[in-house]
Design an enzyme around this catalytic site. Structure first.
Site, PDB file in Angstrom:
ATOM      1  N   LYS A 244       0.818  -1.211   0.000  1.00 52.33           N
ATOM      2  CA  LYS A 244       0.000   0.000   0.000  1.00 52.33           C
ATOM      3  C   LYS A 244       0.852   1.261   0.000  1.00 52.33           C
ATOM      4  O   LYS A 244       0.508   2.251  -0.647  1.00 52.33           O
ATOM      5  CB  LYS A 244      -0.936   0.002   1.214  1.00 52.33           C
ATOM      6  CG  LYS A 244      -2.052  -1.033   1.125  1.00 52.33           C
ATOM      7  CD  LYS A 244      -2.979  -0.942   2.328  1.00 52.33           C
ATOM      8  CE  LYS A 244      -4.122  -1.934   2.220  1.00 52.33           C
ATOM      9  NZ  LYS A 244      -5.053  -1.844   3.366  1.00 52.33           N
TER      10      LYS A 244
ATOM     11  N   LYS B 157      -7.476  -6.629  -9.268  1.00 54.84           N
ATOM     12  CA  LYS B 157      -8.636  -6.966  -8.457  1.00 54.84           C
ATOM     13  C   LYS B 157      -9.697  -5.872  -8.578  1.00 54.84           C
ATOM     14  O   LYS B 157      -9.378  -4.684  -8.628  1.00 54.84           O
ATOM     15  CB  LYS B 157      -8.201  -7.109  -6.989  1.00 54.84           C
ATOM     16  CG  LYS B 157      -9.228  -7.748  -6.083  1.00 54.84           C
ATOM     17  CD  LYS B 157      -8.621  -7.983  -4.703  1.00 54.84           C
ATOM     18  CE  LYS B 157      -9.624  -8.600  -3.753  1.00 54.84           C
ATOM     19  NZ  LYS B 157      -9.034  -8.826  -2.411  1.00 54.84           N
TER      20      LYS B 157
ATOM     21  N   LYS C  51     -13.360  -0.828  -5.125  1.00 53.22           N
ATOM     22  CA  LYS C  51     -14.256   0.322  -5.022  1.00 53.22           C
ATOM     23  C   LYS C  51     -13.495   1.639  -5.064  1.00 53.22           C
ATOM     24  O   LYS C  51     -14.105   2.704  -5.167  1.00 53.22           O
ATOM     25  CB  LYS C  51     -15.112   0.231  -3.759  1.00 53.22           C
ATOM     26  CG  LYS C  51     -14.365   0.098  -2.443  1.00 53.22           C
ATOM     27  CD  LYS C  51     -15.346  -0.181  -1.309  1.00 53.22           C
ATOM     28  CE  LYS C  51     -14.648  -0.433   0.019  1.00 53.22           C
ATOM     29  NZ  LYS C  51     -15.597  -0.762   1.090  1.00 53.22           N
TER      30      LYS C  51
END
Length: 331
Positions: free
Chosen positions: A111, A194, A197
């Site tokens: 991340k 993947k 959202k």
């Protein structure tokens, strides 16, 4: 029944990958477990959130969960920040966990990327808070994907060290509950990524608030290739977009990939996309409609979370208070 804990971040609109990878699994797990479901808004702020948006999305996430079949009367549904035991035990676990353990967490590296020095300390230590989320209830089962197994191992390491340091078998070991295969749903625009959202393009995902027309439009535009569908699964190799669409169809219809290819193999994507749209609309549209109805009743959603927090607090408070006493905090 075993006590199960699971959390989901209330950021963005829940999408099909969230539903198939977690939410649908939660609904099924309610039959055989004592479930505590948490909207982890404290985890959400490890990256900056606009306050009004976070509040709205917390209610939207609550609505989607209820519309999907979460039973907030028989089980517990609440937002994390409403129960202070999470933060208190999270700090204790920050002090129990070792820097070396956190340095091994691959999700932070993924991340943060090359700019890890610019990210919040919360993003670095959030696995400790995740451990506290679970241990505040002495949960013994946690449904996780492959990307979270490492954090569950850390949870057990922290629990074991706490027990060793204070000479008491206080926190239990927790077992991962891995969802069935086929739950990993990829982007409609790039089959190597993947479904997310947070993707800038809404065309990359099916959102659980999409109506039938929106779903049909997204599937019509979904990326494919020029070859017909193969008749056998080996033919999907190196065809990530085709594999993704077939996986979505198989997962929603309860069929195997082999069965889907036996039905549609040799055909172009036109007829298959029509069938996929029908299956998606049948699964998503009722949830979207009920979500819309619930969002028109924000008072009910707030009451549901408040009631859940009260029940969660009744379980967590004695556990965390005892942990605080064990480490020497004066009560």
């Amino acid at each position: 029944m075993q006590r199960l804990f699971s959390g989901i971040q209330p950021t963005g609109i829940p999408q099909l990958g969230n539903y198939l990878g977690a939410i649908r699994n939660w609904v099924a797990l309610q039959r055989d477990h004592d479930c505590i479901f948490c909207l982890v808004d404290m985890h959400a702020i490890t990256t900056w959130q606009e306050p009004a948006t976070l509040r709205q999305q917390t209610l939207a996430q609550t609505a989607v969960l209820l519309a999907s079949g979460i039973d907030a009367e028989r089980h517990i549904l609440f937002n994390q920040s409403a129960v202070s035991a999470h933060a208190r035990l999270g700090w204790i676990f920050n002090c129990v966990a070792r820097i070396g353990w956190l340095n091994r967490m691959t999700q932070f590296k993924d991340k943060a990327g090359k700019d890890r020095e610019k990210h919040s300390a919360g993003l670095y230590v959030y696995p400790d808070l995740m451990a506290a989320d679970i241990m505040a209830y002495k949960a013994t089962v946690v449904p996780v994907g492959d990307d979270q197994k490492q954090h569950l191992e850390l949870t057990n390491d922290i629990a074991q060290k706490f027990n060793h340091d204070y000479g008491i078998a206080f926190f239990p070991q927790v077992q991962p509950l891995i969802p069935p295969q086929g739950a990993r749903i990829m982007s409609l625009r790039d089959g190597s990524k993947k479904m997310s959202k947070s993707d800038p393009s809404a065309q990359s995902r099916i959102e659980m608030t999409d109506d039938a027309d929106t779903i049909a439009n997204k599937i019509k535009r979904a990326k494919t290739d020029s070859e017909p569908l193969p008749s056998e699964e080996a033919g999907l190799e190196n065809r990530p977009e085709a594999r993704n669409l077939v996986t979505i169809y198989a997962t929603l219809s309860g069929k195997s990939v082999a069965d889907v290819l036996a039905e549609f193999g040799g055909q172009g994507f036109g007829p298959f996309k029509e069938a996929l749209t029908e299956v998606l609309v049948g699964a998503v549209a009722p949830i979207a409609a009920e979500t819309g109805r619930l969002l028109r009743e924000p008072g009910f959603l707030c009451d549901t979370l408040r009631a859940g927090a009260n029940r969660a607090r009744a379980i967590a408070e004695p556990i965390v208070s005892e942990a605080e006493s064990l480490i020497g905090f004066l009560k």
